[in-house]
Design an enzyme around this catalytic site. Structure first.
Site, PDB file in Angstrom:
ATOM      1  NE  ARG A   1      -0.538   0.420   4.971  1.00  0.00           N
ATOM      2  CZ  ARG A   1      -1.187   0.510   6.140  1.00  0.00           C
ATOM      3  NH1 ARG A   1      -2.497   0.352   6.177  1.00  0.00           N
ATOM      4  NH2 ARG A   1      -0.515   0.739   7.248  1.00  0.00           N
TER       5      ARG A   1
ATOM      6  CG  HIS B   1      46.161 -12.820  17.722  1.00  0.00           C
ATOM      7  ND1 HIS B   1      45.655 -12.168  18.837  1.00  0.00           N
ATOM      8  CD2 HIS B   1      47.412 -12.319  17.514  1.00  0.00           C
ATOM      9  CE1 HIS B   1      46.569 -11.323  19.285  1.00  0.00           C
ATOM     10  NE2 HIS B   1      47.650 -11.397  18.503  1.00  0.00           N
TER      11      HIS B   1
ATOM     12  CB  ALA C   1      11.413   5.399  21.380  1.00  0.00           C
TER      13      ALA C   1
ATOM     14  CG  LEU D   1      13.937  -8.274  16.404  1.00  0.00           C
ATOM     15  CD1 LEU D   1      14.811  -9.336  17.057  1.00  0.00           C
ATOM     16  CD2 LEU D   1      14.538  -6.887  16.586  1.00  0.00           C
TER      17      LEU D   1
END
Length: 483
Positions: free
Chosen positions: A35, A462, A287, A336
């Protein structure tokens, strides 16, 4: 005569367009009804453009602190209009990309607002498509004039993927001027000097981090005792300390009771510990969560069960009405985009008869892209203790990691939670640089039912931040090396 499809997906957001593409891959004649704009809220007004804004803020932060890296950078500045323009451009590019993906997979796009008219037992579901909704914000790519639109359509299966919208509290309704939702916060016309953010979930914290980094005074008000309420309390505490160092003020166990708008800003009454404090700011960002877009579809009219605006489904997206399915935010938390996408694939594969595994919500990672970043999967320490299991918990701080120190990002931590008897990884929680990229390692480990022994015997490269993950596992079993 109605056009007939195998599958019609209502909603072209992350869950909807992914479900449609997977359906087409499996040989279904497929259409998407949209839409407003392809890509949904996530792509146009959520996940993607906020990350573009936060990236601008991150670079600005590093420029301001160039001396920490031995660099001489004259006083940096920014034009908020250009920052917003870049963010909108990123969304526009991806918005167009979704359209191309649908076209490539021969998925029809029907522009307009859908309503389910009939869902007869054993028969095709009939939907009507009306005019396009006037967008709350203009779509990034205008809809072509020669397209499928208003009319009646039928499908053997209809998947509802209509997403969610900002939750509105009575008396604190957004007005697009002084009181914002994420729509307005995403495209400020001018940089506010001060903000009150109501809610400290991912959306609230990300905007608080962005605006504070760009120079605004920011206060975050949270009803609960802990910011980032869904996160592990220890990790949330580390994040809070770092965000406070950035200059954000937090008021927890606090409630906004009144907002008064004026010509130059808002006056916000906040109740905390039985006392009222009044803050003045240029803007307030609401929020306080989102709510599913289940209205206007006539779902209840055709018998679909809905509870508090959420469509009730099983683990495969099926509702209680044959031929109607729901995925993504409208089907409930966690709300999510990556959950919606995976749900869409599961739903379509179940329709095909491929017998996919139902969604395991405990294996869905959560990410917050503030500075520092926060990421997690599985049970928090509190939830793990509630399960009654004996636990082994490991922690490793970034200060013991060479890559973190070289990056100038020594503040962070990885926390892992194991079942002491079986070695099962129950949860992993992280705060620090780039942890939203690291968390997937633990997600994969949980999905493969990896034990602590497998993780301890895995070789991590590493120097990388990922070594903090390894050390956290070692710490849970008394074998940590670098701390």
């Amino acid at each position: 005569m109605a056009d007939t499809y195998d599958i019609i997906v209502i909603g072209g957001g992350p869950g909807g367009y992914v479900a449609a593409i997977r359906a087409a891959q499996l040989g279904f004649k497929t259409a998407v009804v949209e839409r407003e704009h392809l890509g949904g809220i996530c792509l146009n007004w959520g996940c993607i453009p906020t990350k573009a804004l936060l990236r601008s803020a991150e670079i600005f932060h590093y420029a301001e602190h160039g001396a920490n890296y031995g660099l001489k950078i004259e006083k940096p500045g920014f034009d908020i209009a250009d920052v917003v323009k870049r963010s909108r451009g990123v969304s526009a590019q991806l918005n167009g990309g979704v359209g191309m993906l649908l076209k490539k997979n021969k998925v029809d796009v029907i522009w307009g607002e859908a309503r389910i008219e009939k869902a007869p037992q054993g028969g095709p579901v009939e939907i009507s498509v009306g005019k396009m909704k006037k967008p709350a914000v203009e779509p990034q790519n205008p809809v072509p004039k020669t397209v499928l639109g208003e009319g009646t359509y039928k499908a053997k299966h209809v998947i509802v993927a209509t997403g969610a919208r900002p939750r509105v509290l009575p008396g604190i309704e957004p007005d697009g001027d002084r009181i914002w939702t994420y729509f307005e916060a995403m495209k400020p016309k001018a940089m506010p000097k001060s903000l009150v953010v109501m809610g400290s979930g991912a959306i609230g914290i990300e905007f608080a981090s962005f605006y504070r980094t760009m120079g605004a005074e920011v206060t975050v008000v949270e009803l609960l005792p802990q910011i980032l309420p869904v996160e592990d309390a220890e990790i949330a505490g580390v994040a809070r300390k770092q965000l406070e160092k950035l200059g954000i003020r937090f008021m927890t166990d606090a409630k906004v009771t009144k907002v008064a708008k004026g010509a130059d800003g808002v006056s916000v009454d906040i109740e905390a510990k039985g006392k009222i404090e009044t803050l003045k700011a240029e803007r307030l960002i609401s929020a306080v969560g989102v709510q599913g877009n289940s209205e206007g579809l006539n779902l209840e009219g055709v018998g679909v069960a809905i509870e508090r605006g959420i469509v009730k489904t099983d683990g495969l997206g099926r509702t209680n009405v044959a031929g109607i399915y729901a995925i993504g935010d409208v089907a409930g938390p966690p709300m999510l985009a990556h959950k919606a996408e995976h749900e869409g694939v599961i739903c379509v594969e179940a329709i095909k008869g491929l017998h996919p595994h139902p969604m395991k919500k405990e294996h869905i990672p959560g990410c917050t892209y503030c500075q520092p970043q926060v990421a997690s999967v599985g049970l928090t320490e509190a939830k793990a203790k509630e399960s009654g299991r004996e636990l082994k918990i490991g922690r490793f701080r970034f200060i013991g990691n060479g890559k973190a120190i070289a990056l100038g990002e020594p503040e962070g931590m990885v926390k892992t939670i194991f079942d002491a008897k079986t070695g099962e990884l129950l949860g992993a929680h992280m705060v620090g640089a780039e942890v939203t990229e690291l968390i997937q390692g633990f997600v994969v480990a949980m999905g493969l039912e990896t034990t602590e022994e497998d993780l301890m015997h895995t070789v991590f490269p590493h120097p990388t931040l990922s070594e903090t993950m390894h050390e956290s596992v070692l710490d849970a079993y008394g074998r940590v090396i670098h701390m």
